[in-house]
Scaffold this motif. Structure first.
Motif, PDB file in Angstrom:
ATOM      1  N   LEU A  37     -41.612 -44.024 -71.512  1.00  0.00           N
ATOM      2  CA  LEU A  37     -42.088 -43.803 -70.149  1.00  0.00           C
ATOM      3  C   LEU A  37     -42.258 -45.100 -69.366  1.00  0.00           C
ATOM      4  CD1 LEU A  37     -44.788 -41.113 -70.940  1.00  0.00           C
ATOM      5  CD2 LEU A  37     -42.448 -40.757 -70.146  1.00  0.00           C
ATOM      6  N   ASP A  38     -42.606 -46.175 -70.050  1.00  0.00           N
ATOM      7  CA  ASP A  38     -42.919 -47.418 -69.362  1.00  0.00           C
ATOM      8  C   ASP A  38     -42.530 -48.598 -70.252  1.00  0.00           C
ATOM      9  OD1 ASP A  38     -43.933 -49.525 -67.926  1.00  0.00           O
ATOM     10  OD2 ASP A  38     -45.949 -48.712 -67.763  1.00  0.00           O
ATOM     11  N   MET A  39     -41.434 -49.230 -69.946  1.00  0.00           N
ATOM     12  CA  MET A  39     -40.962 -50.336 -70.775  1.00  0.00           C
ATOM     13  C   MET A  39     -41.859 -51.568 -70.664  1.00  0.00           C
ATOM     14  SD  MET A  39     -38.651 -49.068 -72.520  1.00  0.00           S
ATOM     15  CE  MET A  39     -37.550 -50.249 -73.263  1.00  0.00           C
ATOM     16  N   ARG A  40     -42.868 -51.502 -69.801  1.00  0.00           N
ATOM     17  CA  ARG A  40     -43.838 -52.599 -69.757  1.00  0.00           C
ATOM     18  C   ARG A  40     -44.733 -52.569 -70.998  1.00  0.00           C
ATOM     19  NH1 ARG A  40     -45.956 -51.520 -63.840  1.00  0.00           N
ATOM     20  NH2 ARG A  40     -45.655 -49.457 -64.701  1.00  0.00           N
ATOM     21  N   MET A  41     -44.417 -51.669 -71.938  1.00  0.00           N
ATOM     22  CA  MET A  41     -45.153 -51.649 -73.206  1.00  0.00           C
ATOM     23  C   MET A  41     -45.003 -52.987 -73.920  1.00  0.00           C
ATOM     24  SD  MET A  41     -42.760 -49.293 -75.563  1.00  0.00           S
ATOM     25  CE  MET A  41     -41.320 -49.961 -76.352  1.00  0.00           C
ATOM     26  N   THR A  42     -43.986 -53.752 -73.523  1.00  0.00           N
ATOM     27  CA  THR A  42     -43.814 -55.068 -74.126  1.00  0.00           C
ATOM     28  C   THR A  42     -45.011 -55.969 -73.837  1.00  0.00           C
ATOM     29  OG1 THR A  42     -42.553 -55.812 -72.205  1.00  0.00           O
ATOM     30  CG2 THR A  42     -41.293 -54.942 -74.068  1.00  0.00           C
ATOM     31  N   ALA A  43     -45.729 -55.690 -72.741  1.00  0.00           N
ATOM     32  CA  ALA A  43     -46.944 -56.465 -72.438  1.00  0.00           C
ATOM     33  C   ALA A  43     -47.985 -56.266 -73.539  1.00  0.00           C
ATOM     34  CB  ALA A  43     -47.511 -56.050 -71.084  1.00  0.00           C
ATOM     35  N   LYS A  44     -48.029 -55.079 -74.115  1.00  0.00           N
ATOM     36  CA  LYS A  44     -48.959 -54.825 -75.219  1.00  0.00           C
ATOM     37  C   LYS A  44     -48.598 -55.696 -76.417  1.00  0.00           C
ATOM     38  CE  LYS A  44     -51.029 -51.302 -78.044  1.00  0.00           C
ATOM     39  NZ  LYS A  44     -51.409 -49.911 -78.084  1.00  0.00           N
ATOM     40  N   ALA A  45     -47.313 -55.781 -76.727  1.00  0.00           N
ATOM     41  CA  ALA A  45     -46.876 -56.630 -77.837  1.00  0.00           C
ATOM     42  C   ALA A  45     -47.312 -58.070 -77.592  1.00  0.00           C
ATOM     43  CB  ALA A  45     -45.363 -56.555 -77.998  1.00  0.00           C
ATOM     44  N   LYS A  46     -47.119 -58.541 -76.383  1.00  0.00           N
ATOM     45  CA  LYS A  46     -47.481 -59.929 -76.056  1.00  0.00           C
ATOM     46  C   LYS A  46     -48.987 -60.145 -76.158  1.00  0.00           C
ATOM     47  CE  LYS A  46     -43.454 -60.554 -73.154  1.00  0.00           C
ATOM     48  NZ  LYS A  46     -42.966 -60.704 -71.765  1.00  0.00           N
ATOM     49  N   ARG A  47     -49.791 -59.176 -75.697  1.00  0.00           N
ATOM     50  CA  ARG A  47     -51.251 -59.299 -75.806  1.00  0.00           C
ATOM     51  C   ARG A  47     -51.695 -59.413 -77.260  1.00  0.00           C
ATOM     52  NH1 ARG A  47     -51.207 -55.268 -72.021  1.00  0.00           N
ATOM     53  NH2 ARG A  47     -51.794 -53.684 -73.537  1.00  0.00           N
ATOM     54  N   LEU A  48     -50.954 -58.752 -78.159  1.00  0.00           N
ATOM     55  CA  LEU A  48     -51.280 -58.790 -79.586  1.00  0.00           C
ATOM     56  C   LEU A  48     -50.755 -60.050 -80.276  1.00  0.00           C
ATOM     57  CD1 LEU A  48     -50.561 -55.038 -80.403  1.00  0.00           C
ATOM     58  CD2 LEU A  48     -52.801 -56.155 -80.379  1.00  0.00           C
ATOM     59  N   GLY A  49     -49.978 -60.865 -79.546  1.00  0.00           N
ATOM     60  CA  GLY A  49     -49.427 -62.091 -80.109  1.00  0.00           C
ATOM     61  C   GLY A  49     -48.023 -61.935 -80.656  1.00  0.00           C
ATOM     62  N   LEU A  50     -47.396 -60.804 -80.403  1.00  0.00           N
ATOM     63  CA  LEU A  50     -46.045 -60.542 -80.887  1.00  0.00           C
ATOM     64  C   LEU A  50     -45.002 -60.877 -79.829  1.00  0.00           C
ATOM     65  CD1 LEU A  50     -46.809 -57.057 -82.408  1.00  0.00           C
ATOM     66  CD2 LEU A  50     -46.211 -59.103 -83.722  1.00  0.00           C
TER      67      LEU A  50
END
Length: 107
Positions: free
Chosen positions: A90-103
């Motif tokens: 639904l939202d490819m900005r999910m990559t921001a979650k990965a970055k917040r986690l350090g990934l």
């Protein structure tokens, strides 16, 4: 916090190895969380896979809407941009979650 030695080569989690085309946004986000979770213990120290060198989490395939392009073959629009399968992601900005986690999110 204890510093773990870096692995000789970066270790990468890839969606295809486990799920092939059975992926969706919530599943991938759960994998991000699992990689960053310090629920495992190494020598008595809470440790994540990220701590051990798994820095990249990548979605290999099946995020794109295949055969949706102009002409019916491929997954890019007329401007050359990829067409996302929005039913699954639904939202490819999910990559921001990965970055917040350090990934580092990858494709």
């Amino acid at each position: 916090m204890r510093q773990w030695p870096r692995l000789a080569a970066p270790s990468v989690w890839r969606s295809w190895n486990q799920f092939q085309c059975g992926v969706n946004q919530s599943l991938v986000e759960a994998q991000y969380e699992a990689l960053a979770s310090r629920s495992r213990f190494v020598d008595g120290v809470a440790t994540s896979l990220l701590d051990l060198g798994y820095h990249t989490a990548g979605i290999d395939d099946c995020w794109q809407k295949c055969d949706a392009c102009v002409g019916g073959v491929g997954f890019h629009d007329a401007q050359g941009l990829p067409i996302v399968e929005v039913v699954l992601f639904l939202d490819m900005r999910m990559t921001a979650k990965a970055k917040r986690l350090g990934l580092v999110p990858g494709w």
